[in-house]
Design a protein around this motif. Structure first.
Motif, PDB file in Angstrom:
ATOM      1  N   ALA A  29       0.844  -1.206   0.000  1.00  0.00           N
ATOM      2  CA  ALA A  29       0.000   0.000   0.000  1.00  0.00           C
ATOM      3  C   ALA A  29       0.876   1.251   0.000  1.00  0.00           C
ATOM      4  CB  ALA A  29      -0.938  -0.005   1.196  1.00  0.00           C
ATOM      5  N   GLU A  30       1.945   1.225   0.794  1.00  0.00           N
ATOM      6  CA  GLU A  30       2.865   2.360   0.822  1.00  0.00           C
ATOM      7  C   GLU A  30       3.458   2.603  -0.559  1.00  0.00           C
ATOM      8  OE1 GLU A  30       5.978   1.952   3.861  1.00  0.00           O
ATOM      9  OE2 GLU A  30       4.284   2.078   5.260  1.00  0.00           O
ATOM     10  N   ARG A  31       3.912   1.501  -1.133  1.00  0.00           N
ATOM     11  CA  ARG A  31       4.488   1.561  -2.463  1.00  0.00           C
ATOM     12  C   ARG A  31       3.460   2.078  -3.473  1.00  0.00           C
ATOM     13  NH1 ARG A  31       8.667  -0.808  -5.384  1.00  0.00           N
ATOM     14  NH2 ARG A  31       7.917  -1.138  -7.489  1.00  0.00           N
ATOM     15  N   ALA A  32       2.221   1.603  -3.329  1.00  0.00           N
ATOM     16  CA  ALA A  32       1.156   1.989  -4.270  1.00  0.00           C
ATOM     17  C   ALA A  32       0.866   3.487  -4.183  1.00  0.00           C
ATOM     18  CB  ALA A  32      -0.108   1.184  -3.989  1.00  0.00           C
ATOM     19  N   LEU A  33       0.792   4.028  -2.955  1.00  0.00           N
ATOM     20  CA  LEU A  33       0.511   5.461  -2.808  1.00  0.00           C
ATOM     21  C   LEU A  33       1.618   6.275  -3.455  1.00  0.00           C
ATOM     22  CD1 LEU A  33      -0.970   6.035   0.745  1.00  0.00           C
ATOM     23  CD2 LEU A  33      -2.109   5.762  -1.440  1.00  0.00           C
ATOM     24  N   ASP A  34       2.851   5.855  -3.222  1.00  0.00           N
ATOM     25  CA  ASP A  34       3.996   6.542  -3.801  1.00  0.00           C
ATOM     26  C   ASP A  34       3.916   6.471  -5.329  1.00  0.00           C
ATOM     27  OD1 ASP A  34       6.565   7.755  -3.766  1.00  0.00           O
ATOM     28  OD2 ASP A  34       7.401   5.794  -4.327  1.00  0.00           O
ATOM     29  N   TYR A  35       3.654   5.274  -5.827  1.00  0.00           N
ATOM     30  CA  TYR A  35       3.586   5.077  -7.277  1.00  0.00           C
ATOM     31  C   TYR A  35       2.454   5.901  -7.898  1.00  0.00           C
ATOM     32  CZ  TYR A  35       3.214   2.787 -11.800  1.00  0.00           C
ATOM     33  OH  TYR A  35       3.175   2.550 -13.147  1.00  0.00           O
ATOM     34  N   MET A  36       1.320   5.912  -7.206  1.00  0.00           N
ATOM     35  CA  MET A  36       0.132   6.591  -7.745  1.00  0.00           C
ATOM     36  C   MET A  36       0.175   8.103  -7.504  1.00  0.00           C
ATOM     37  SD  MET A  36      -1.729   4.287  -9.247  1.00  0.00           S
ATOM     38  CE  MET A  36      -3.321   5.099  -9.465  1.00  0.00           C
ATOM     39  N   GLY A  37       1.119   8.573  -6.722  1.00  0.00           N
ATOM     40  CA  GLY A  37       1.200  10.009  -6.451  1.00  0.00           C
ATOM     41  C   GLY A  37       0.004  10.497  -5.652  1.00  0.00           C
ATOM     42  N   LEU A  38      -0.427   9.691  -4.674  1.00  0.00           N
ATOM     43  CA  LEU A  38      -1.588  10.051  -3.850  1.00  0.00           C
ATOM     44  C   LEU A  38      -1.161  10.124  -2.382  1.00  0.00           C
ATOM     45  CD1 LEU A  38      -4.238   7.633  -5.401  1.00  0.00           C
ATOM     46  CD2 LEU A  38      -4.092  10.095  -5.797  1.00  0.00           C
ATOM     47  N   THR A  39      -1.952  10.848  -1.582  1.00  0.00           N
ATOM     48  CA  THR A  39      -1.676  10.960  -0.155  1.00  0.00           C
ATOM     49  C   THR A  39      -2.809  10.293   0.606  1.00  0.00           C
ATOM     50  OG1 THR A  39      -1.167  13.219  -0.833  1.00  0.00           O
ATOM     51  CG2 THR A  39      -0.785  12.660   1.483  1.00  0.00           C
ATOM     52  N   ALA A  40      -2.458   9.580   1.655  1.00  0.00           N
ATOM     53  CA  ALA A  40      -3.479   8.949   2.492  1.00  0.00           C
ATOM     54  C   ALA A  40      -4.428  10.028   3.000  1.00  0.00           C
ATOM     55  CB  ALA A  40      -2.818   8.219   3.657  1.00  0.00           C
ATOM     56  N   GLY A  41      -5.724   9.740   2.945  1.00  0.00           N
ATOM     57  CA  GLY A  41      -6.711  10.667   3.484  1.00  0.00           C
ATOM     58  C   GLY A  41      -7.279  11.650   2.468  1.00  0.00           C
ATOM     59  N   GLN A  42      -6.661  11.747   1.310  1.00  0.00           N
ATOM     60  CA  GLN A  42      -7.200  12.711   0.341  1.00  0.00           C
ATOM     61  C   GLN A  42      -8.453  12.155  -0.331  1.00  0.00           C
ATOM     62  OE1 GLN A  42      -3.903  12.440  -2.905  1.00  0.00           O
ATOM     63  NE2 GLN A  42      -5.591  13.480  -3.939  1.00  0.00           N
ATOM     64  N   PRO A  43      -9.450  13.005  -0.597  1.00  0.00           N
ATOM     65  CA  PRO A  43     -10.633  12.510  -1.315  1.00  0.00           C
ATOM     66  C   PRO A  43     -10.205  12.069  -2.721  1.00  0.00           C
ATOM     67  CG  PRO A  43     -11.046  14.690  -0.352  1.00  0.00           C
ATOM     68  CD  PRO A  43      -9.584  14.422  -0.220  1.00  0.00           C
ATOM     69  N   ILE A  44     -10.631  10.874  -3.132  1.00  0.00           N
ATOM     70  CA  ILE A  44     -10.169  10.337  -4.422  1.00  0.00           C
ATOM     71  C   ILE A  44     -10.651  11.226  -5.572  1.00  0.00           C
ATOM     72  CG2 ILE A  44     -12.087   8.701  -4.760  1.00  0.00           C
ATOM     73  CD1 ILE A  44      -8.396   8.019  -5.615  1.00  0.00           C
ATOM     74  N   ALA A  45     -11.794  11.900  -5.388  1.00  0.00           N
ATOM     75  CA  ALA A  45     -12.348  12.728  -6.462  1.00  0.00           C
ATOM     76  C   ALA A  45     -11.498  13.976  -6.733  1.00  0.00           C
ATOM     77  CB  ALA A  45     -13.786  13.126  -6.141  1.00  0.00           C
ATOM     78  N   GLU A  46     -10.503  14.221  -5.864  1.00  0.00           N
ATOM     79  CA  GLU A  46      -9.611  15.356  -6.126  1.00  0.00           C
ATOM     80  C   GLU A  46      -8.560  15.035  -7.186  1.00  0.00           C
ATOM     81  OE1 GLU A  46      -7.681  16.476  -2.531  1.00  0.00           O
ATOM     82  OE2 GLU A  46      -9.410  17.601  -1.801  1.00  0.00           O
ATOM     83  N   ALA A  47      -8.382  13.725  -7.467  1.00  0.00           N
ATOM     84  CA  ALA A  47      -7.280  13.342  -8.355  1.00  0.00           C
ATOM     85  C   ALA A  47      -7.558  13.787  -9.791  1.00  0.00           C
ATOM     86  CB  ALA A  47      -7.074  11.825  -8.296  1.00  0.00           C
ATOM     87  N   ARG A  48      -6.704  14.645 -10.328  1.00  0.00           N
ATOM     88  CA  ARG A  48      -6.861  15.136 -11.706  1.00  0.00           C
ATOM     89  C   ARG A  48      -6.394  14.059 -12.679  1.00  0.00           C
ATOM     90  NH1 ARG A  48      -8.451  20.024 -11.396  1.00  0.00           N
ATOM     91  NH2 ARG A  48      -8.678  19.994 -13.653  1.00  0.00           N
ATOM     92  N   VAL A  49      -7.059  13.954 -13.815  1.00  0.00           N
ATOM     93  CA  VAL A  49      -6.658  12.935 -14.786  1.00  0.00           C
ATOM     94  C   VAL A  49      -6.063  13.594 -16.036  1.00  0.00           C
ATOM     95  CG1 VAL A  49      -8.369  11.264 -13.979  1.00  0.00           C
ATOM     96  CG2 VAL A  49      -8.944  12.768 -15.883  1.00  0.00           C
ATOM     97  N   ASP A  50      -5.110  12.905 -16.654  1.00  0.00           N
ATOM     98  CA  ASP A  50      -4.496  13.383 -17.890  1.00  0.00           C
ATOM     99  C   ASP A  50      -5.082  12.662 -19.100  1.00  0.00           C
ATOM    100  OD1 ASP A  50      -2.327  14.928 -16.495  1.00  0.00           O
ATOM    101  OD2 ASP A  50      -1.866  12.915 -15.761  1.00  0.00           O
ATOM    102  N   VAL A  51      -5.454  11.398 -18.860  1.00  0.00           N
ATOM    103  CA  VAL A  51      -5.888  10.551 -19.960  1.00  0.00           C
ATOM    104  C   VAL A  51      -7.152   9.812 -19.541  1.00  0.00           C
ATOM    105  CG1 VAL A  51      -5.234   8.571 -21.418  1.00  0.00           C
ATOM    106  CG2 VAL A  51      -3.492  10.229 -20.741  1.00  0.00           C
ATOM    107  N   VAL A  52      -8.043   9.588 -20.502  1.00  0.00           N
ATOM    108  CA  VAL A  52      -9.219   8.749 -20.258  1.00  0.00           C
ATOM    109  C   VAL A  52      -9.248   7.680 -21.333  1.00  0.00           C
ATOM    110  CG1 VAL A  52     -11.738   8.678 -20.230  1.00  0.00           C
ATOM    111  CG2 VAL A  52     -10.532  10.560 -19.104  1.00  0.00           C
ATOM    112  N   PHE A  53      -9.347   6.420 -20.888  1.00  0.00           N
ATOM    113  CA  PHE A  53      -9.368   5.305 -21.837  1.00  0.00           C
ATOM    114  C   PHE A  53     -10.671   4.534 -21.673  1.00  0.00           C
ATOM    115  CE2 PHE A  53      -8.422   0.681 -22.506  1.00  0.00           C
ATOM    116  CZ  PHE A  53      -8.360   0.731 -23.887  1.00  0.00           C
ATOM    117  N   ILE A  54     -11.474   4.557 -22.725  1.00  0.00           N
ATOM    118  CA  ILE A  54     -12.711   3.761 -22.730  1.00  0.00           C
ATOM    119  C   ILE A  54     -12.509   2.647 -23.742  1.00  0.00           C
ATOM    120  CG2 ILE A  54     -15.195   3.793 -23.201  1.00  0.00           C
ATOM    121  CD1 ILE A  54     -15.173   6.741 -22.271  1.00  0.00           C
ATOM    122  N   GLY A  55     -12.387   1.442 -23.247  1.00  0.00           N
ATOM    123  CA  GLY A  55     -12.116   0.308 -24.119  1.00  0.00           C
ATOM    124  C   GLY A  55     -11.800  -0.931 -23.303  1.00  0.00           C
ATOM    125  N   SER A  56     -11.147  -1.937 -23.924  1.00  0.00           N
ATOM    126  CA  SER A  56     -10.733  -3.221 -23.339  1.00  0.00           C
ATOM    127  C   SER A  56     -11.852  -4.252 -23.334  1.00  0.00           C
ATOM    128  CB  SER A  56     -10.203  -3.071 -21.913  1.00  0.00           C
ATOM    129  OG  SER A  56     -11.244  -3.209 -20.971  1.00  0.00           O
TER     130      SER A  56
END
Ligand code: SF4
Lengths: 203, 473
Positions: free
Chosen positions: B325-352
């Motif tokens: 989880a620690e590694r994941a937060l670091d990798y994802m550039g997120l901070t514990a406790g932040q609302p997930i809806a604050e995360a800005r996106v650069d790319v949107v992929f609709i497919g797969s």
């Protein structure tokens, strides 16, 4: 398939859960049409930085773990994609055995197809092995016949394994050749199926 | 005298395919084998080395999907810029032509992602055993077929023998009852299940999905649900076939016709779990309690409601999990406790293969219609097959997407695994309808948040992870 009987080797600790096959071998190495030569892609993003330089602190890059033959890792090792390139890359790198509390199903099957031994131990035993692997002595013995892992300190851990899979691993038999001996049964099954489900015959 | 206990759907399919027992393993007959360019070349090489033939080319179907570009497909394989990808595609073509296997090459309108094509062609049918060298073969379980991924050695085994050596799995039933709130669908169900059982929770099991909310799903929704089953570690997912299944199959190119249709229907209707069948594990989920979900970390089990906050690593009891989880937060550039809806996106992929079918595109288009992609966001839609693309264009969905600023692409796996030119750049954050948020999955150092097509479209418009319920009208 390469048989697996007994292995004396260094053990390298990888204390992370859910190590997926994308981490074991990233997709850029899947464009090969060969089984060999995949060692270069093993744990690529863990081993190398963005410029392709070795990361000195990654376990398999550290001199004391050079030539490791066994990995000990967190829960659910090998989850994700079905790519058999994962065991191929591990084997090509010299890893013959992975120890964890659990393995993902397809990865586990793929290991047995290739003579890479997945060993399941209980969580406290995996933890002990992990701690010992971080210490000064890294040598373990994995004995498939006896179904034991002997830790660097000499602790003996017994593991369970399906007897058929064990026998195949010990002998290195070709499963396709074996199944083809049941050709008559397959023929018979197909004849019956053709009568019961004729719509599948003219697809 | 006690009567025989009932059988599960899984047990019925299994029993119908036993060829024989050998050394404690069951030789199981395989009805349909799907192949693609990435996991088959070494299998054909193995056959050649042993001078073995393909036993049932007619029960095999090949597509080119994993590493094809999503533009310029009409130019043919020779125009594929990536040399290794081109060689792999050419080798597939050579192998299947030699063996007499039906193949939809790149650019053929019938080509697309293998798990979209099989059902669309009517090749996938209830009661079948289906395998493919791809873990998301579990998708086909939506039809009440036992379908799972295999490795390349097993691909070779199936090509040579039309069978697989297997040991029986345990039975799990996931019952999803109740009615979902608007904006909540199959993708959210699937993420809720993985969040509940964990990525290894299904190991050793085949999961049957049941309950009112599952019955109410379309075939597309059921495929999404079964597709993600593998992310919960189970070998396969199943939904018992019913009228929805049969309606979907009627008239497909490979579906039985005329008198054979009635015969097949009769056979298919025998595939359900008996009321008194016993399951080794049973889980109940209330559809009404599920909010639109997103992932925050680098494992599909890292799931939270879109209204939730990123969890703290200390909240995990297991030390390896905490480290991950620690590694994941670091990798994802997120901070514990932040609302997930604050995360800005650069790319949107609709497919797969999880979410690129017509219904997925309709759901995304509904959100996109009359709105504009946020400035700085690169949004792309990649239909699952040429036929899905044609259908969407006939319905005008492409026009809606293009007007909103989405890039409308040609079919393939695309940025689901980024083997082709569609990739995230290091550090880019992506709202994705695919199935894996693993490190590097969509491009080295790329950051993936899994969500439904409607949620991904909402993120494209908002420029950050957003609650689709604010976009419903
Ligand atoms: S779309 Fe993604 S998950 Fe599906 S088959 Fe392609 S690469 Fe695999």
């Amino acid at each position: 398939m390469q048989p697996f009987i007994r292995l004396d080797a260094k053990v390298a600790p990888l204390p992370l859960a859910n190590i997926d096959t994308d981490q074991i071998i990233p997709k850029q190495f899947l464009k090969t049409v060969e089984r060999e030569g995949l060692a270069k892609g093993l744990f690529y993003d863990l081993r190398f930085d963005g410029e392709g330089r070795e990361k000195p602190d990654f376990v398999l890059n550290r001199p004391e773990y050079k030539g490791a033959g066994v990995l000990v890792a967190g829960d659910n090792f090998g989850c994700g994609s079905s790519r058999e390139h994962a065991p191929w890359a591990l084997m090509d790198f010299g890893i013959r055995c992975v120890v964890s509390t659990s393995f993902a199903d397809i990865f586990n099957n793929n290991c047995f197809q290739n003579g890479l031994l997945p060993v399941v131990l209980a969580a406290p035993q995996v933890q002990q092995l992990m701690e010992e692997a971080k210490g000064g002595n890294h040598l373990v013995t994995v004995d498939l016949e006896a179904q034991t892992v002997v830790s660097p300190s000499g602790a003996v851990f017994h593991f369970d394994i399906d007897p058929q899979r064990k026998a195949k691993m010990l002998s290195g038999l070709d499963p396709i050749g074996e199944t083809l001996q049941a050709r008559d049964e397959i023929d018979l099954y197909e004849m019956k199926r053709a009568l019961a489900q004729p719509w599948l015959e003219d697809a | 005298m006690r009567s025989m206990p009932g059988k599960t759907l899984y047990d019925k399919i299994w029993d119908a395919h036993v060829v024989g027992e050998n050394d404690g393993e069951t030789i199981l007959y395989i009805d349909l084998h799907l192949i693609h360019e990435v996991t088959s070349p070494q299998a054909f090489a193995g056959l050649r080395a042993h001078q073995r033939a393909v036993r049932r080319p007619d029960r095999t179907l090949a597509v080119a999907d994993h590493n094809i570009p999503t533009e310029g497909q009409g130019l043919g394989v020779a125009a594929v810029a990536d040399e290794e990808a081109r060689l792999q595609l050419q080798m597939l073509e050579r192998n299947v032509t030699e063996a007499g296997i039906e193949f939809f090459p790149m650019g053929d309108v019938r080509n697309g992602i293998v798990h979209v094509v099989g059902p669309e062609q009517g090749r996938t049918q209830p009661g079948m055993t289906i395998v493919c060298g791809d873990s998301h073969t579990s998708t086909h379980g939506a039809f009440g077929a036992l379908a799972h991924g295999i490795g390349t050695s097993e691909v070779e085994h199936v090509l040579a023998t039309q069978t697989l050596r297997q040991t029986r799995s345990k039975n799990m039933r996931v019952v999803i009852d109740g009615q979902p709130a608007p904006g909540v669908g199959a993708k959210d169900f699937a993420l809720a299940v993985i969040g509940a059982i964990g990525t290894a929770g299904g190991t050793g099991y085949v999961i049957e999905y049941a309950g009112e909310a599952v019955r109410a799903l379309s075939m597309e929704g059921r495929m999404t649900l079964c597709n993600l089953t593998i992310e919960g570690g189970a070998r396969a997912g199943l939904v018992a076939p019913d009228a929805t299944t049969f309606d979907y199959l009627r008239g497909r190119p490979a579906s039985p016709k005329g008198g054979a249709w009635e015969m097949a229907l009769n056979y298919w209707q025998s595939f359900f779990s008996d009321p008194d069948a016993a399951f080794d594990r049973e889980i109940h989920i209330d559809a009404a309690a599920i909010a639109p979900l997103v992932t925050w970390g680098t494992s599909p089990e890292d799931v939270i409601a879109v209204t939730g906050r990123v969890p703290a690593p200390e909240s995990f009891a297991n030390p390896d999990k905490r480290a991950s989880a620690e590694r994941a937060l670091d990798y994802m550039g997120l901070t514990a406790g932040q609302p997930i809806a604050e995360a800005r996106v650069d790319v949107v992929f609709i497919g797969s293969c999880t979410n690129s079918r017509i219904e997925d595109l309709r759901a995304a288009a509904k959100i996109a219609e009359g709105r504009t992609v946020a400035p700085g966001v690169r949004a792309m839609v990649v239909p699952g097959s040429g036929l899905v693309k044609d259908q969407a264009e006939a319905e005008g969905l492409d026009a809606i997407f293009k007007a909103a600023g989405f890039d409308w692409r040609e079919p393939g796996c695309s940025m689901c695994l980024a083997m082709n030119p569609d990739k995230l750049a290091p550090g880019e954050r992506c709202a994705s309808t695919s199935n894996r948020n693993f490190e590097g999955r969509q491009g080295r150092a790329g950051r993936t948040h899994l969500m439904s097509p409607a949620m991904a479209a909402a993120a494209a418009i908002a420029g950050h992870i957003a609650d689709v319920r604010d976009f419903l009208r």
